[in-house]
Design a protein around this motif. Sequence first.
Motif: not given
Length: 142
Positions: A56-64, A67-77, A114-122
């Motif tokens: 629960g100390l990092a997030d992973a998201i699937p991409v083509s 996977q990509l990873f990011r440090a994150c300590e938010q343990r809730e979904h 479920h997995v919900l990630e929204v991709f675009g440009l900042c």
Amino acid sequence: MREERRTAQKDAVRRALGEESGFISAQQLHQRLSDNGASVGLATVYRQLNALVDSGLADAIPVSGGQLFRACEQREHHHHLVCENCGRAVEIDPPSEKWIRTVAKDHGFTVNRHVLEVFGLCADCHNAGVEPNDRPEAFRDS
């Protein structure tokens, strides 16, 4: 409860991930570690990133590209807006869990996960004129 063994390599991966402002691939993180003189193998980077996700100390998201990873300590979904150029991430509130289950039920599905990630440009990348072909390989469609 089993105590987790600390190693220099594990600490290096965790520290390097924490220094990133957005999502990053294991290969990119491995390259950054190597550039900074850390002797950590790519397999170790993958193993440690997955252990951080499991704890629960990092997030992973699937991409083509995997996977990509990011440090994150938010343990809730939770869910993210993700910049496809720089990897910057913003945590967002998705449609309600009730809505997800209702839509699934209306179509004869039961929800296991479920997995919900929204991709675009900042805004910064959009204002810099980033084009879809300029995106890093991990974000390109296969």
